[in-house]
Design an enzyme around this catalytic site. Structure first.
Site, PDB file in Angstrom:
ATOM      1  N   GLU A   1     -15.135   8.852  -1.352  1.00  9.13           N
ATOM      2  CA  GLU A   1     -14.213   7.805  -0.906  1.00  9.13           C
ATOM      3  C   GLU A   1     -13.177   8.394   0.032  1.00  9.13           C
ATOM      4  OE1 GLU A   1     -11.992   5.937  -4.034  1.00  9.13           O
ATOM      5  OE2 GLU A   1     -13.713   5.761  -5.345  1.00  9.13           O
TER       6      GLU A   1
ATOM      7  N   GLU B   1     -13.510   8.496 -11.072  1.00 13.14           N
ATOM      8  CA  GLU B   1     -12.241   9.243 -11.111  1.00 13.14           C
ATOM      9  C   GLU B   1     -11.737   9.403 -12.547  1.00 13.14           C
ATOM     10  OE1 GLU B   1      -9.480   7.487  -8.351  1.00 13.14           O
ATOM     11  OE2 GLU B   1     -10.426   8.499  -6.663  1.00 13.14           O
TER      12      GLU B   1
HETATM   13  C1  GAL Z   1      -9.534   5.372  -5.796  1.00  9.98           C
HETATM   14  C2  GAL Z   1     -10.491   4.579  -6.672  1.00  9.98           C
HETATM   15  C3  GAL Z   1     -11.058   3.371  -5.950  1.00  9.98           C
HETATM   16  C4  GAL Z   1      -9.958   2.647  -5.232  1.00  9.98           C
HETATM   17  C5  GAL Z   1      -9.247   3.589  -4.298  1.00  9.98           C
HETATM   18  C6  GAL Z   1      -8.155   2.947  -3.492  1.00  9.98           C
HETATM   19  O1  GAL Z   1      -8.683   6.128  -6.572  1.00  9.98           O
HETATM   20  O2  GAL Z   1     -11.557   5.386  -7.098  1.00  9.98           O
HETATM   21  O3  GAL Z   1     -11.681   2.536  -6.896  1.00  9.98           O
HETATM   22  O4  GAL Z   1      -9.063   2.122  -6.163  1.00  9.98           O
HETATM   23  O5  GAL Z   1      -8.672   4.613  -5.051  1.00  9.98           O
HETATM   24  O6  GAL Z   1      -7.516   3.879  -2.660  1.00  9.98           O
END
Ligand code: GAL
Length: 686
Positions: free
Chosen positions: A323, A164
Site C-alpha cells: 500500500e 497491518e
Molecule cells: C493502512 C490500512 C489501509 C488504509 C490505509 C489508509 O494503514 O492498511 O486499510 O486504512 O492505511 O492510509
C-alpha cells in the site's frame, strides 16, 4: 522469498502464456462498498491502466460470515470470476482484520483493553485482543472457509493474511492477555527467581513470590519496571505472531500460493510492538505499507529508508509494496495532496530499492466511511483527473522497466543496524532525554548516505555483516554480548564501524553494563564516558573545528557526554557546556579495521561531511549529487539499471551511459542522462 512466483504468474497472464515476469500494479479493491454495476466499470478501468493485481476481501468478514459459521460467498465468487475473466489477478485476504459487530457483541471479552483498563468498543476495525480464544477460533474458521473455497481459483496468486497486525489493538492489557503473558514468562524464565533477577525486582520492592501476581504493565502511579515493559512488548509481538502463524498454517495446508501479511515500515515501536525481523522468517514474501508524512520536507528520504528496511526483512530479495497513496491520506493533521509527478517518483523509489510490485490503498476512493477523503487510483472526480492520468502513466512506466523485475539491488556496501529490541528498549520512559530517539538517529545517518548517493542496507545485528565496507550502529541502546562480539570480530577482520551515543548501554534485560559508557562497545571504541550530558530543548553543543572532514562550526543537538579516550584518537572535542573538553568524535584502530564513536547528534551538512570522510576511509566513493537527487542501482550480473529520481526543482545531468527505459523512443540511448525537475530516469547499462 516467493515474490518471483507472483511476478512470474502475472507475466504469464490468465491464459498461462510464456512471458517474462512483470511488476505487480494495482491496489486494495473493496467492491463491497459499491453496487455491482460499478464492478464492471472497475475492471474496464483496471485494464485501461494496466492493473494486474488487486487485494480483495481485507475488510469483508461481516459480509462473508453474517452469522457465526454461516458463510456467503456468492458476491465474492462473482468478484473473483469477473477479475479473472478480465485478466486481473488477486491477492486474496483471509478477512480476519476486522471482526464484525455480531462477533464483538457475542464475545465482548474479545475486545482489547488499554493500559488504563478501558475496554475499547467496536464500530471501527481490528477490535480484538490477540489472546482472545474466541477471536482465534473465529479467525481460524473464517480462514479455513475462505481458503477451502478459493484455493484453486485461477485468479488467486497470493494470500493476504489479516491487515497491518497490531495497528489499532496492540498491546492489550486484559485478563486473557495477562494470563497469556504469565505463560510466556514461564517459558522464558522457567523459575520466578530467574524472572526476579532479570526484572531486577529488588528495586522498589517489586519481588514476586507467585506467578499469579504478575500483570501486564498496566497504568500505575509511577514508572513501571522497564524490563516488564520490554518483555511485554516482546510478548505482544509473539502473541500476534501466534495469530498470524495459525492462519498461515491453514493456508499452507490447503493452498499452494505464497502468503504474506502487510507490515508497517518503521511503525513498529514500543507502542505498536511487532518484531518484523522475526515475523519475516515466517512469511513467503515480504510486503509493506508506506505513507509519506505529508508535511515532512524530506519525506522522500524517509520513504527510501523504509524501503531499505523492507528489503532487509526480505533478506535482500524482491518484495511487494502492498500500500501507498496516490495523493493525500485522511489521517494526518493536514492531508496534503501530492505534487505533480510525486506519485511516479515515490513509486519508482520503492522499485529502485527492490519492490517488484507497486500497489495502492485503494482502487476506488470510498464515497462514505472514515476513509472517504483518502485518495485512490480512481478519485471522486473520476477518470478526468490528474491522479488518474498519473496512475495510468505509472502503469506504462512499470511496463517500460519490466526487465528489472527479479533483480536485486546492488552496491549497498553500508549497513545500518536496526534491532527491534534495541529500538523498543530505547523508547522506554525515564531515560536521559526525551529527545533521544533511535528512529530519528537512524534517519539522520541514513539521510547522510542518501545525500552522498551511497546505498545502504538496513539489517539486524545477527545478520551476516562481513560483506559490508561500513556498518553504522545508531543508538543501539540494548545490545547482547553476542552482538557486541560479532561487531568486534567484524572490525578485527578489517571492517569499519560507526557507533553513536546511547549505544551498548544495557544487556537484553535492560540492565546497565557498568564501568563506563558505552558499556558493550567501550573497548572496541577506546573511550570511557562517565556521564551523559543531554541538552536543553532546542539547545546545541559546539565541537572543535577542522576535524573529521567536517567544515568549521559543527554543533551537536540533543546529546553530549563527559568522559575521555582510553586509546582512541580524538577527532573532535566538545567545546561548550558541561561536556567541554570531552571527546565528541573518536577513531580507534582495532585489528585490521576501525571503530568510530560519535557522542552527539550531528546534522546536515556536518553529518554528511563526516559520513563522507568515513565512507572514503572505508573505500567507498561518495557522489556529488544535487540536493534531492537520488541514485540507486539494481542489477542481474549482466545488466545494471540505474534509477535517477529527481525530487528537486532543477533539471540534472549525470554521466551515466546507457539506455533510458523511460525516455522518449528516439532519445533513449544516452552518454549522460538528463532528468527534468521532478522527473525519473531508469538507465540500463551492460
Ligand atoms: C493502512 C490500512 C489501509 C488504509 C490505509 C489508509 O494503514 O492498511 O486499510 O486504512 O492505511 O492510509
Amino acid at each position: 522469498m516467493r515474490m518471483n512466483e507472483v511476478t512470474a504468474a502475472l507475466g504469464r497472464g490468465p491464459a498461462g502464456d510464456p512471458g517474462a515476469p512483470v511488476f505487480a500494479f494495482g491496489g486494495d479493491y473493496n467492491p463491497e462498498q459499491w453496487p455491482e454495476e460499478v464492478w464492471h466499470q472497475d475492471v474496464a478501468l483496471m485494464c485501461e491502466a494496466g492493473v494486474n493485481l488487486v487485494s480483495v476481501g481485507i475488510f469483508s468478514w461481516a459480509l462473508i460470515e453474517r452469522e457465526e459459521g454461516v458463510y456467503t460467498f456468492d458476491w465474492l465468487d462473482r468478484v473473483l470470476d469477473l477479475l479473472h475473466e478480465n485478466g486481473i489477478f488477486v491477492d486474496l485476504a483471509d478477512a480476519t482484520a476486522s471482526p464484525p459487530p455480531w462477533f464483538s457483541h457475542r464475545y465482548p471479552e474479545s475486545l482489547p483493553v488499554t493500559a488504563d483498563g478501558v475496554r475499547l468498543g467496536y464500530g471501527s476495525r481490528q477490535a480484538f485482543c490477540a489472546s482472545s480464544a474466541d477471536y482465534r477460533r473465529a479467525a481460524a474458521s473464517l480462514t479455513r472457509a475462505i481458503v477451502e473455497r478459493y484455493a484453486e481459483h485461477p485468479a488467486v496468486v497470493m494470500w493476504h493474511v489479516h491487515n497491518e497486525y497490531g495497528c489499532h489493538n496492540q498491546p492489550c492489557y486484559c485478563d486473557a492477555s495477562a494470563a497469556a503473558f504469565r505463560r510466556w514468562l514461564r517459558e522464558r524464565y522457567e523459575t520466578l527467581d530467574a524472572l526476579n533477577a532479570a526484572w531486577a525486582t529488588a528495586f522498589w520492592s517489586q519481588h514476586y513470590t507467585d506467578w499469579a501476581q504478575i500483570t501486564p504493565p498496566r497504568r500505575s502511579g509511577a514508572q513501571i519496571n522497564p524490563t516488564q515493559q520490554l518483555d511485554f512488548a516482546r510478548f505482544s509481538s509473539d502473541e500476534l505472531l501466534e495469530c498470524c502463524r495459525a492462519e498461515v498454517a491453514i493456508i499452507h495446508e490447503l493452498a499452494s500460493q505464497p502468503v504474506t501479511t502487510n507490515f508497517m515500515g518503521f511503525n513498529m515501536g514500543l507502542n505498536q510492538p511487532v518484531d518484523y525481523w522475526r515475523w519475516a522468517d515466517e512469511l513467503d514474501l515480504i510486503s509493506n505499507d508506506h505513507y509519506l508524512a505529508a508535511e515532512d520536507e524530506r519525506n522522500f528520504q524517509e520513504l527510501a529508508m523504509t524501503a531499505d528496511l523492507t528489503r532487509g526483512w526480505a533478506g535482500g530479495e524482491p518484495w511487494l509494496l502492498m500500500e501507498h497513496s496516490t495523493s493525500a491520506v485522511n489521517w494526518q493533521p493536514r492531508n496534503l495532496a501530492k505534487a505533480p509527478g510525486e506519485l511516479l517518483r515515490n513509486s519508482l523509489q520503492h522499485a529502485a530499492r527492490g519492490a517488484d510490485g507497486i500497489l495502492f490503498f485503494q482502487w476506488r476512493q470510498s464515497a462514505a466511511g472514515a476513509e472517504k477523503f483518502h485518495s485512490a487510483l480512481v478519485p471522486h472526480a473520476g477518470t478526468d483527473s490528474a491522479v488518474w492520468r498519473e496512475a495510468v502513466e505509472l502503469g506504462h512506466a512499470l511496463q517500460s522497466i519490466r526487465e528489472v523485475v527479479g533483480s536485486p539491488v546492488v552496491d549497498a556496501r553500508v549497513a545500518i543496524l536496526h534491532d527491534t529490541d534495541a529500538r523498543w528498549a530505547s523508547e522506554i520512559d525515564s531515560h536521559p532525554s526525551v529527545d533521544a530517539s533511535n528512529r530519528a538517529e537512524t534517519r539522520r545517518w541514513h539521510d547522510a548516505f542518501y545525500r552522498l548517493g551511497i546505498s545502504t542496507d538496513i539489517r539486524r545485528s545477527t545478520d551476516e555483516l562481513g560483506g559490508y565496507a561500513l556498518v553504522v550502529v545508531p543508538m543501539q541502546y540494548l545490545v547482547t554480548d553476542a552482538a557486541a562480539e560479532r561487531l568486534r570480530a567484524y572490525v578485527d577482520a578489517g571492517g569499519h564501524v560507526v557507533v553513536t551515543y546511547f549505544s551498548g548501554i544495557v544487556d537484553e534485560n535492560d540492565r546497565v553494563r557498568t564501568g563506563g559508557y558505552p558499556g558493550a562497545f567501550r573497548e572496541l571504541l577506546g573511550v570511557r564516558m562517565e556521564q551523559f550530558v543531554p541538552l536543553r530543548a532546542g539547545g546545541t553543543v559546539s565541537l572543535s573545528d577542522g576535524a573529521a572532514g567536517m567544515s568549521d562550526g559543527a554543533t551537536g543537538i540533543i546529546w553530549s557526554e563527559q568522559g575521555r579516550s582510553t586509546g582512541a584518537q580524538v577527532l573532535a572535542t566538545f567545546t561548550s557546556g558541561v561536556a567541554a573538553g570531552s571527546p565528541a568524535i573518536t577513531r580507534n584502530d582495532v585489528g585490521d579495521g576501525r571503530a568510530y564513536y560519535v557522542a552527539t547528534a550531528l546534522q546536515h551538512p556536518h553529518l554528511t561531511e563526516l559520513a563522507a570522510s568515513i565512507a572514503r576511509e572505508a573505500g567507498l566513493e561518495p557522489l556529488e549529487l544535487p540536493d534531492g537527487v537520488e541514485v540507486t542501482r539494481r542489477g542481474d550480473g549482466e545488466r545494471t539499471w540505474t534509477f535517477v529520481i529527481n525530487h528537486s526543482d532543477q533539471a540534472v545531468e549525470l554521466p551515466i551511459a546507457g539506455i533510458d527505459l523511460l525516455g522518449a523512443a528516439d532519445a533513449r540511448a544516452t552518454e549522460a542522462v538528463r532528468v527534468a525537475q521532478g522527473g525519473v530516469a531508469v538507465v540500463r547499462s551492460s
